[in-house]
Design an enzyme around this catalytic site. Structure first.
Site, mmCIF file in Angstrom:
data_model
loop_
_atom_site.group_PDB
_atom_site.id
_atom_site.type_symbol
_atom_site.label_atom_id
_atom_site.label_comp_id
_atom_site.label_asym_id
_atom_site.label_seq_id
_atom_site.Cartn_x
_atom_site.Cartn_y
_atom_site.Cartn_z
ATOM 1 N N ASN A 1 0.843 -1.196 0.000
ATOM 2 C CA ASN A 1 0.000 0.000 0.000
ATOM 3 C C ASN A 1 0.878 1.247 0.000
ATOM 4 O OD1 ASN A 1 -2.734 1.319 0.405
ATOM 5 N ND2 ASN A 1 -1.625 2.127 2.173
ATOM 6 N N GLU A 2 0.708 2.073 -1.021
ATOM 7 C CA GLU A 2 1.395 3.374 -1.109
ATOM 8 C C GLU A 2 2.874 3.246 -0.744
ATOM 9 O OE1 GLU A 2 -0.822 6.347 1.000
ATOM 10 O OE2 GLU A 2 -2.609 5.975 -0.182
ATOM 11 N N ASN B 1 -5.490 5.108 -4.437
ATOM 12 C CA ASN B 1 -6.014 5.781 -3.245
ATOM 13 C C ASN B 1 -6.028 7.265 -3.590
ATOM 14 O OD1 ASN B 1 -5.813 3.267 -2.108
ATOM 15 N ND2 ASN B 1 -3.996 3.722 -0.888
ATOM 16 N N TYR C 1 -6.607 15.835 0.236
ATOM 17 C CA TYR C 1 -5.166 16.060 0.192
ATOM 18 C C TYR C 1 -4.741 16.709 -1.132
ATOM 19 C CZ TYR C 1 -5.025 12.618 4.015
ATOM 20 O OH TYR C 1 -5.221 11.940 5.184
ATOM 21 N N TRP D 1 -12.913 5.079 1.945
ATOM 22 C CA TRP D 1 -12.025 5.069 3.125
ATOM 23 C C TRP D 1 -12.735 5.868 4.202
ATOM 24 C CZ3 TRP D 1 -8.187 2.055 4.227
ATOM 25 C CH2 TRP D 1 -7.392 2.336 5.341
ATOM 26 N N LYS E 1 -12.387 9.499 8.584
ATOM 27 C CA LYS E 1 -12.955 9.383 7.238
ATOM 28 C C LYS E 1 -14.031 8.302 7.157
ATOM 29 C CE LYS E 1 -8.814 11.229 5.108
ATOM 30 N NZ LYS E 1 -7.779 10.986 6.135
HETATM 31 C C1 GCB Z 1 -4.099 6.562 2.679
HETATM 32 C C2 GCB Z 1 -3.647 5.351 3.406
HETATM 33 C C3 GCB Z 1 -4.477 5.068 4.621
HETATM 34 C C4 GCB Z 1 -4.730 6.368 5.377
HETATM 35 C C5 GCB Z 1 -5.470 7.322 4.467
HETATM 36 C C6 GCB Z 1 -5.744 8.669 5.136
HETATM 37 O O1 GCB Z 1 -3.893 6.718 1.523
HETATM 38 O O2 GCB Z 1 -3.594 4.217 2.594
HETATM 39 O O3 GCB Z 1 -3.831 4.135 5.420
HETATM 40 O O4 GCB Z 1 -5.418 6.155 6.548
HETATM 41 O O5 GCB Z 1 -4.708 7.551 3.330
HETATM 42 O O6 GCB Z 1 -6.759 8.820 5.787
HETATM 43 O O7 GCB Z 1 -4.917 9.553 4.999
#
Ligand code: GCB
Length: 880
Positions: A416-417, A485, A491, A565, A585
């Protein structure tokens, strides 16, 4: 003082006796498995003198991960227990099964090290047989360590790494001839369905049969297949001669004619039962069973996901495994509750994020009909070491082999990322970056190869953050599926940029299947506005954002699906949003109470008739009034029916068409109490609300305290006092509001306030937003006595460096980060040289109350001595 746990021994021996008494000879010949969760003596390394009796599942971070400190204890914890092993188990094999312990575990039996396991999210089994003493108490000790370990993923991530034995632990007593328990599959046996069509489902069952005895054994192995109604469909058998101390691979393959296919609408499950019987005595020696499903699927870069030959847009949520008060140590019932809520939302898909979850979770996905992406926690960065690589590979093997039989799982993720830290680390040289890229790509390739080798029938997957580095390095070409994502409108950039991003990616990589694996802003149910803006944490902005994403994804058939998310808010000690230490979130709150947006998805996704009116501030609306003094209010109603009829106080009827699950009613309601009822076909929803006018706040002060959320466009609801802090306005004659100043904005990207943890309050949002540089705050109230409370905070964290400064008249010597001001009420000094940094520290919630005698309106004056005055909130109450 450590207490000796008498109870434990008694309970275990009683349990043993009970089992013997209950079981007749033939059943006793088989495997027994039962949890040993109760009554462990727990000691935390940092507090050796404090020992307590705990039950598993357990974590030591359920509380400390949520304090103002912003970090939690990461170290060693020890669990001890005495286990009575009866003489009757002399010739048995004993195993202990952990469903998960975070993150490194070592087990001792009678002071001898039995085994160790690294990685906090997969199960493991240790064989105890060689260490036991029958007919007496055996000392079992588990040591768990959740310290940062550069060789074990995850290295860092936006969630809490709660330490402890946080899932069930069981004891397994088997015969010396038994199906393998202690491998990476942790006792699972594999059922593969390599070729499934509507007419025929091929299946293969594989296991390893262990003959732990010192003699040769002739056995019969039987496989029974049960249909979804529980009737035996097939019996296959084979005979084998097992040499002493051998491991024997077992394999069955056959097919099911006209299988009942597994799908989200019809999650039909078959069952495979594997038994082994001694040929000579006819005694059954061991038995294992597992459910499985028949389905086939594919993914296409142009048309998306297909299940059983039909296109299916994958829509659902990500889900983390924690809960308030419990951390990650959840009883299975709470996992079930979550997955029921996910299903009730209308989801057909879930990303089990960011690590393998409790085995029950996979069973629930199968049972409820939720397709799943499951992944291991290699997040943000890797360590360039052989041990790290090996741990990653082992974790992926355990993950796949333990959850192999679940028809719900269609994608195995492994990163992931993974370039997130590299991208944001300004200290890295180009050479450093090149090296990171090379080792990360190599690890990804190894993981992908291993995943395909173990399971050629599922898709490999990886999730990326919004950065081209994944394309330029080629890492995004490795897996079958890419999950983006994407946090446009949070962001990054604006909500509408999503479509253009997706189109561009699709054009450049037309053969790459994509999903949106994460999206959504933070939202706080205490914050309400009709004019949502990014970073205001309002539910209205959350709704707007999810509406926009849903529309843009549905317009693009090449996007295979989307997972919001997150399903629910979750713990993340490093976070400072409007609820510190929590990532907000979620579509639900951390305690699983609902946010409006959850119901929006219900309207979009459910097939049964549905209607729901959004709720705010438990029914209290402070509205702008029209010229007749009626309140204006915007109400969103979510429905999957073509029209919604709105009844106000059982009379006024408005009827509006629903588009994409939503209709917006712009209501004009007289001040006072109202009953709203929304009807859509055969379903309805009712909601009581009280309408107040913001412009008559001055008159309202006569009846109740009036509160203003200064420097914010949002109303704030305090769940404790039930007060609504109405959003701010600038003063006009006869009214109320601030005079001068600007909305404080710490980060230019964010619209208002400062997202830092404010100590000394739970009402962080009230203090995080403020008006800076105001000269007055006025209420044109009637003459009389009032109690005024000012809410204040010093938002500049560096300001504490000036704490020692003593104000003199030589203001030109003042440090730039200093803020000092006087507060006057109707010309009388109330607060002289208020220096919040000096007196309370930065980012602390300060409330100062005083009485004011008012003639010709209440005027609070702010006079700057250094820097600019700030005000976060004001409350005015009439004194009788
Ligand atoms: C993301 C991550 C996740 C974070 C989310 C966030 O991209 O994969 O683990 O919790 O952003 O809320 O910033």
């Amino acid at each position: 003082m450590r207490k000796k746990s008498f109870g434990t021994k008694r309970i275990v021996s009683f349990l043993g006796l009970l089992l013997f008494a209950l079981l007749d000879g033939s059943v006793y010949a088989q495997r027994q498995e039962f949890t040993i969760n109760s009554s462990w003596q727990f000691t935390l390394d940092c507090e050796p003198s404090m020992s307590e009796t705990v039950n598993l599942p357990h974590t030591w971070n359920a509380q400390d991960a949520f304090t103002d400190k912003g970090h939690y204890y990461r170290g060693k914890g020890t669990y001890e227990k005495e286990l009575f092993i009866p003489n009757e188990w002399q010739n048995k094999r004993l195993f202990i099964r952990f469903e998960g312990a975070n993150q490194s575990t070592r087990l001792w039996l009678n002071k001898q090290l039995v085994g160790e396991h690294h990685g906090g999210y997969t199960g493991f089994v240790f064989e105890l047989s060689d260490y036991i003493r029958t007919g007496e108490d055996n000392e079992l000790m588990i040591e768990v360590d959740n310290r940062h370990n550069p060789d074990i993923p995850p290295l860092e991530a936006d969630f809490n790494f709660y330490g402890g034995v946080y899932r069930d632990v069981s004891l397994i007593v088997s015969n010396s001839v038994h199906f393998d328990l202690a491998s990476e599959a942790a006792g699972n046996f594999l059922i593969q369905t390599p070729e499934v069509t509507a007419d025929k489902a091929e299946f293969q069952v594989e296991s390893v049969l262990v003959n732990g005895s010192k003699s040769k054994r002739g056995v019969q192995i039987k496989l029974n297949i049960f249909n979804p109604q529980g009737e035996i469909l097939k019996t296959l058998s084979q005979e084998r001669k097992l040499s002493a101390g051998s491991q024997n691979s077992i394999r069955f393959s056959d097919f099911i004619q006209n299988p009942a296919l597994w799908s989200p609408e019809h999650p039909h499950l078959y069952k495979a039962e594997l038994t082994v019987t001694d040929k000579k005595t006819g005694q059954q020696l061991d038995e294992m069973s597992s459910s499985f499903g028949c389905r086939w699927f594919s993914i296409d870069a142009e048309e998306g996901f297909f299940l059983n030959g039909k296109p299916l847009k994958l829509i659902g949520v990500n889900r983390h495994q924690d809960y308030p008060v419990l951390g990650n140590a959840l009883p299975n019932a709470l996992h079930r509750k979550d997955y029921e809520l996910i299903k009730e939302m209308g989801s057909n898909f879930v990303r089990i994020a960011h690590y393998p979850h409790d085995p029950d979770v996979y069973r629930l996905c199968d049972e409820l009909g939720l397709l799943a992406w499951s992944e291991i926690p290699i997040i943000n960065e890797i360590t360039n070491s052989t041990t790290f690589t090996n741990n990653c590979l082992q974790m992926q093997r355990e993950h796949i082999m333990q959850f192999f039989n679940h028809p719900s799982v269609v994608m195995w993720g492994y990163m992931n990322e993974i370039f997130l830290r590299m991208v944001f680390n300004r200290k890295l040289t180009d050479d450093d970056k090149e090296q990171i890229i090379a080792t990360t790509v190599e690890l990804a390739q190894q993981l992908d190869d291993e995943t395909r080798r173990l399971d050629p029938d599922r898709l490999t997957a990886m999730a990326l953050h919004n950065n081209q580095v994944y394309n330029t390095t080629g890492i995004a070409d490795i897996p079958d599926v890419i999950g983006w994502n994407l946090y446009f409108g949070w962001y990054d950039a604006t909500l509408d940029d999503l479509g253009a991003f997706l189109d561009k990616e699709h054009k450049r990589y037309p053969k790459r299947p994509i999903l949106i694996t994460e999206y959504g802003p933070g939202a706080d149910t205490r914050i309400h506005t009709e004019n949502p803006k990014p970073w205001d944490y309002s539910e209205a902005y959350q709704l707007k954002s999810h509406q926009s994403y849903y529309r843009q994804v549905m317009e693009r058939p090449f996007v295979a699906g989307m997972t919001a998310w997150n399903f629910a808010d979750f713990g993340s000690a490093g976070r400072q949003d409007t609820r510190p230490r929590i990532n907000q979130k979620g579509l639900l709150n951390f305690d699983r109470t609902d946010k409006n947006v959850y119901h929006y998805y219900q309207a979009l996704l459910l097939e049964t008739p549905f209607v729901y009116m959004e709720r705010h501030n438990p029914g209290q609306y402070f509205c702008d009034a029209d010229s007749d003094g009626n309140g204006q209010l915007l109400l969103h109603v979510f429905s999957n029916q073509p029209n919604v009829e709105l009844l106000v106080d059982d009379s006024q009827i408005l009827n509006q068409a629903v588009k994409d699950g939503i209709t917006e009613f712009q209501l004009t309601l007289p001040i006072g109490h109202h009953i709203l009822k929304a009807k859509a076909g055969a379903v309805s929803d009712q909601y009581n609300l009280d309408v107040y006018s913001r412009s008559s706040l001055n008159q309202l002060i006569d009846k109740q305290a009036v509160c203003v959320n200064v420097g914010s466009h949002c109303d704030y609801y305090d769940p404790l006092t039930k007060e609504i802090w109405v959003h701010d306005q600038s003063y006009t004659k006869g009214e109320w509001g601030h005079v001068g100043g600007t909305v404080y904005q710490r980060n230019k990207q964010k619209f208002q306030g400062t997202a830092i943890n404010i100590t000394g309050t739970d009402n962080d949002p009230l203090f995080q937003t403020m008006q800076e540089g105001l000269s007055e705050y006025r209420f044109d109230v009637a003459d009389g006595s009032y109690r005024v409370t000012l809410l204040l905070t010093e938002p500049n964290l560096k300001a504490s460096s000036s704490l020692i400064y003593n104000l003199t008249d030589e203001t030109d010597e003042l440090a730039a980060d200093l803020r000092i001001f006087d507060v006057l009420v109707n010309g009388h000094m109330v607060l002289y040289n208020l220096n919040m940094a000096r007196d309370f520290g930065a980012a602390h919630a300060v409330a100062i109350s005083f009485e004011a005698k008012v003639q010709n309106g209440l005027v609070i004056g702010f006079e700057n001595k250094a820097g600019q005055a700030v005000l976060s909130g004001i409350k005015v109450e009439k004194i009788r």
